[in-house]
Scaffold this active site. Structure first.
Site, PDB file in Angstrom:
ATOM      1  N   ARG A  75       0.529  44.422  41.985  1.00  0.00           N
ATOM      2  CA  ARG A  75      -0.711  43.685  42.284  1.00  0.00           C
ATOM      3  C   ARG A  75      -0.823  42.450  41.380  1.00  0.00           C
ATOM      4  O   ARG A  75      -1.438  41.448  41.740  1.00  0.00           O
ATOM      5  CB  ARG A  75      -1.940  44.603  42.124  1.00  0.00           C
ATOM      6  CG  ARG A  75      -3.262  43.910  42.328  1.00  0.00           C
ATOM      7  CD  ARG A  75      -4.400  44.861  42.702  1.00  0.00           C
ATOM      8  NE  ARG A  75      -4.441  46.085  41.907  1.00  0.00           N
ATOM      9  CZ  ARG A  75      -4.816  46.164  40.624  1.00  0.00           C
ATOM     10  NH1 ARG A  75      -5.193  45.089  39.973  1.00  0.00           N
ATOM     11  NH2 ARG A  75      -4.810  47.321  39.995  1.00  0.00           N
ATOM     12  N   TYR A 129     -11.877  23.731  58.132  1.00  0.00           N
ATOM     13  CA  TYR A 129     -11.377  24.913  58.828  1.00  0.00           C
ATOM     14  C   TYR A 129     -12.518  25.939  58.919  1.00  0.00           C
ATOM     15  O   TYR A 129     -13.250  26.140  57.941  1.00  0.00           O
ATOM     16  CB  TYR A 129     -10.193  25.486  58.039  1.00  0.00           C
ATOM     17  CG  TYR A 129      -9.631  26.724  58.668  1.00  0.00           C
ATOM     18  CD1 TYR A 129      -8.879  26.649  59.827  1.00  0.00           C
ATOM     19  CD2 TYR A 129      -9.886  27.971  58.123  1.00  0.00           C
ATOM     20  CE1 TYR A 129      -8.388  27.792  60.428  1.00  0.00           C
ATOM     21  CE2 TYR A 129      -9.388  29.122  58.713  1.00  0.00           C
ATOM     22  CZ  TYR A 129      -8.653  29.027  59.868  1.00  0.00           C
ATOM     23  OH  TYR A 129      -8.173  30.153  60.466  1.00  0.00           O
ATOM     24  N   ASP A 205      -6.716  20.768  50.943  1.00  0.00           N
ATOM     25  CA  ASP A 205      -6.075  21.636  51.927  1.00  0.00           C
ATOM     26  C   ASP A 205      -5.073  20.763  52.680  1.00  0.00           C
ATOM     27  O   ASP A 205      -5.444  19.905  53.472  1.00  0.00           O
ATOM     28  CB  ASP A 205      -7.124  22.242  52.869  1.00  0.00           C
ATOM     29  CG  ASP A 205      -6.522  23.241  53.854  1.00  0.00           C
ATOM     30  OD1 ASP A 205      -5.331  23.084  54.200  1.00  0.00           O
ATOM     31  OD2 ASP A 205      -7.238  24.151  54.298  1.00  0.00           O
ATOM     32  N   LYS A 230       1.059  28.532  58.715  1.00  0.00           N
ATOM     33  CA  LYS A 230       1.326  27.432  59.630  1.00  0.00           C
ATOM     34  C   LYS A 230       2.734  26.875  59.400  1.00  0.00           C
ATOM     35  O   LYS A 230       3.691  27.581  59.616  1.00  0.00           O
ATOM     36  CB  LYS A 230       0.230  26.377  59.475  1.00  0.00           C
ATOM     37  CG  LYS A 230      -1.199  26.963  59.441  1.00  0.00           C
ATOM     38  CD  LYS A 230      -1.601  27.663  60.725  1.00  0.00           C
ATOM     39  CE  LYS A 230      -2.861  28.511  60.574  1.00  0.00           C
ATOM     40  NZ  LYS A 230      -4.034  27.819  60.036  1.00  0.00           N
TER      41      LYS A 230
HETATM   42  C1  LIG Z   1      -5.196  28.286  59.305  1.00  0.00           C
HETATM   43  C2  LIG Z   1      -5.845  27.446  58.291  1.00  0.00           C
HETATM   44  C3  LIG Z   1      -6.486  28.014  57.177  1.00  0.00           C
HETATM   45  C4  LIG Z   1      -6.596  29.518  56.982  1.00  0.00           C
HETATM   46  O1  LIG Z   1      -5.366  30.113  56.813  1.00  0.00           O
HETATM   47  P1  LIG Z   1      -5.021  31.650  57.188  1.00  0.00           P
HETATM   48  O2  LIG Z   1      -3.600  31.772  56.786  1.00  0.00           O
HETATM   49  O3  LIG Z   1      -5.253  31.804  58.668  1.00  0.00           O
HETATM   50  O4  LIG Z   1      -5.953  32.503  56.402  1.00  0.00           O
HETATM   51  C5  LIG Z   1      -7.042  27.153  56.250  1.00  0.00           C
HETATM   52  N1  LIG Z   1      -6.989  25.818  56.390  1.00  0.00           N
HETATM   53  C6  LIG Z   1      -6.393  25.244  57.463  1.00  0.00           C
HETATM   54  C7  LIG Z   1      -6.373  23.763  57.574  1.00  0.00           C
HETATM   55  C8  LIG Z   1      -5.801  26.036  58.448  1.00  0.00           C
HETATM   56  O5  LIG Z   1      -5.225  25.455  59.513  1.00  0.00           O
END
Ligand SMILES: *Cc1c(COP(=O)(O)O)cnc(C)c1O
Length: 416
Positions: A75, A129, A205, A230
């Site tokens: 963890r 998001y 982000d 992604k």
């Molecule tokens: C998908 C996404 C997230 C969240 O990510 P997860 O892996 O689904 O928790 C955050 N920011 C952006 C821009 C995203 O496309």
């Protein structure tokens, strides 16, 4: 807890580093690729080593230069997380340290809990998001962590909010914004933050453009956040998140909270993510080129009233930000259809190659209707305010042959 240092003695470029650092075959029975270490707990070489590992884990002492500290319990950290963390660092210019999480939202939640306490404020670019928006409004606001929204792309509003929000602790910038691709100025935000006596942290982000086309740390940001689900993982077959920073102490603080929340990326997923990193730049370049070909071919289509893609920006401020911080347009675009929501739904129904699903960044193309899916938590006013109309569809372009994809999108547009 670096048990996996590589032997490469000189500095190599990122595309080489991702395959050579962070992994020592001698520690995996000679296997050329990392093994998966599924153990939940680790055997100490001596009680003294155990004592030392705990001293460091609890922050009572710092490891000496080149000290090899033993692992404790999965963890806190485990070999596959460490390998993935070491190998992703060279892909992000300016990064010195990284932490992996079991989703993008786990990364963003941990970021907020690590640096914000009741009474602090988080400034953010709007739209965000959906999950991040929910976290700020439904979970953190009731705990007394305020939030201040700034419209994406409004550089004056962003820098003023940073200068004037005395209790700002974190500035969370999502650029380009999804699904309209409006861009916010990272460098201006970083300058406004660093001009203050108590600088709020700038976190970006970078899921849509990084690590191939946009480098926030090089533009002055403190932290870069990814949904590794992604482009980083790239095959729509796992969830993951990563945060990278210039200052290893900030990443260490995140690891401390991660150990409490238990949201470290698990060994199998860390292994999977790590195996995808050597190809992320290739995939993103292919996907972005595909998107650019399709955008160029479809931009004048009579069924489309507005097209959102960086090469089609016409506002001077948006062009300025694009040219200052992005190398290529990326592989996500959206357009608005004459004929409203019905036309948008008919368009999605007729597609045969791109699949109607949320998410993005995978090798397969996906299409969705943001107003009723990814952005459906927003009110009608909020949707209008950030340009998400019900005639808008979003496309994430994969690595298929772009001519087939173009044909598919065109036959669907022609039919409605
Ligand atoms: C998908 C996404 C997230 C969240 O990510 P997860 O892996 O689904 O928790 C955050 N920011 C952006 C821009 C995203 O496309």
């Amino acid at each position: 807890m670096k048990n996996q240092e590589s032997k490469t003695p000189y500095i190599v470029r990122p595309q080489t580093a991702v395959l050579t650092r962070g992994f020592n075959p001698e520690l995996s029975a000679g296997s050329a690729r990392p093994a998966v270490f599924r153990s939940s707990t680790y055997v100490f070489s001596s009680p003294e080593s155990a004592e030392r590992a705990f001293e460091i884990a609890l922050g009572k002492s710092k490891p000496a230069e080149n000290e090899s500290v033993e692992l404790i319990y999965a963890r806190l950290s485990h070999p596959n997380a460490e390998i993935a963390e070491d190998q992703i660092v060279p892909l992000e210019p300016g990064a010195r340290s990284a932490a992996v999480f079991n989703s993008g939202m786990a990364a963003i939640s941990t970021l907020c809990f690590a640096f914000c306490k009741p009474g602090d404020a988080i400034i953010y670019t709007n739209p965000l998001y959906g999950g991040t928006h929910h976290l700020l409004h439904q979970m953190l606001a009731p705990l007394g962590i305020e939030n201040v929204a700034v419209p994406a792309g409004d550089t004056t509003a962003l820098t003023e909010a940073i200068t004037r929000t005395a209790n700002a602790r974190l500035v969370f910038i999502e650029t380009p914004a999804n699904p309209t691709l409006r861009m916010s100025d990272i460098r201006a935000a970083a300058k406004a933050a660093h001009d203050r006596t108590h600088s709020p942290l700038i976190a970006v982000d970078n899921t849509l453009m990084g690590p191939a086309f946009q480098h926030p740390l090089a533009l002055g940001a403190d932290l870069v956040v990814y949904s590794a689900t992604k482009y980083l993982a790239g095959f729509s077959d796992m969830l993951g998140g990563v945060i990278l920073g210039k200052d290893p102490e900030l990443i260490e603080a995140l690891r401390g909270i991660r150990a409490m929340l238990g949201n470290i990326l698990q060994p199998d997923e860390s292994w999977l993510l790590d195996s995808r990193l050597p190809t992320v730049l290739f995939r993103m370049h292919r996907q972005s080129k595909n998107a650019q070909h399709i955008v160029d071919a479809l931009a004048g289509h009579p069924g489309i009233c507005t097209f959102h893609y960086p090469s089609l920006f016409d506002e001077p401020e948006q062009k300025r930000i694009r040219d200052a911080q992005c190398r290529y347009g990326g592989a996500l675009f959206s357009f608005e259809l004459h004929g409203g929501k019905r036309a948008a739904f008919d368009f999605l129904r007729r597609l045969t190659i791109a699949r109607n699903a949320v998410s993005l960044g995978g090798v397969e193309s996906l299409a969705c209707h943001p107003a009723t899916t990814t952005h459906s938590e927003m009110t009608a006013d909020e949707l209008r305010g950030c340009g998400v109309s019900d005639r808008l569809v979003r496309i994430s372009v994969g690595v298929e042959d772009w001519r087939d994809l173009l044909k598919d999108l065109r036959q669907s547009l022609d039919a409605i």
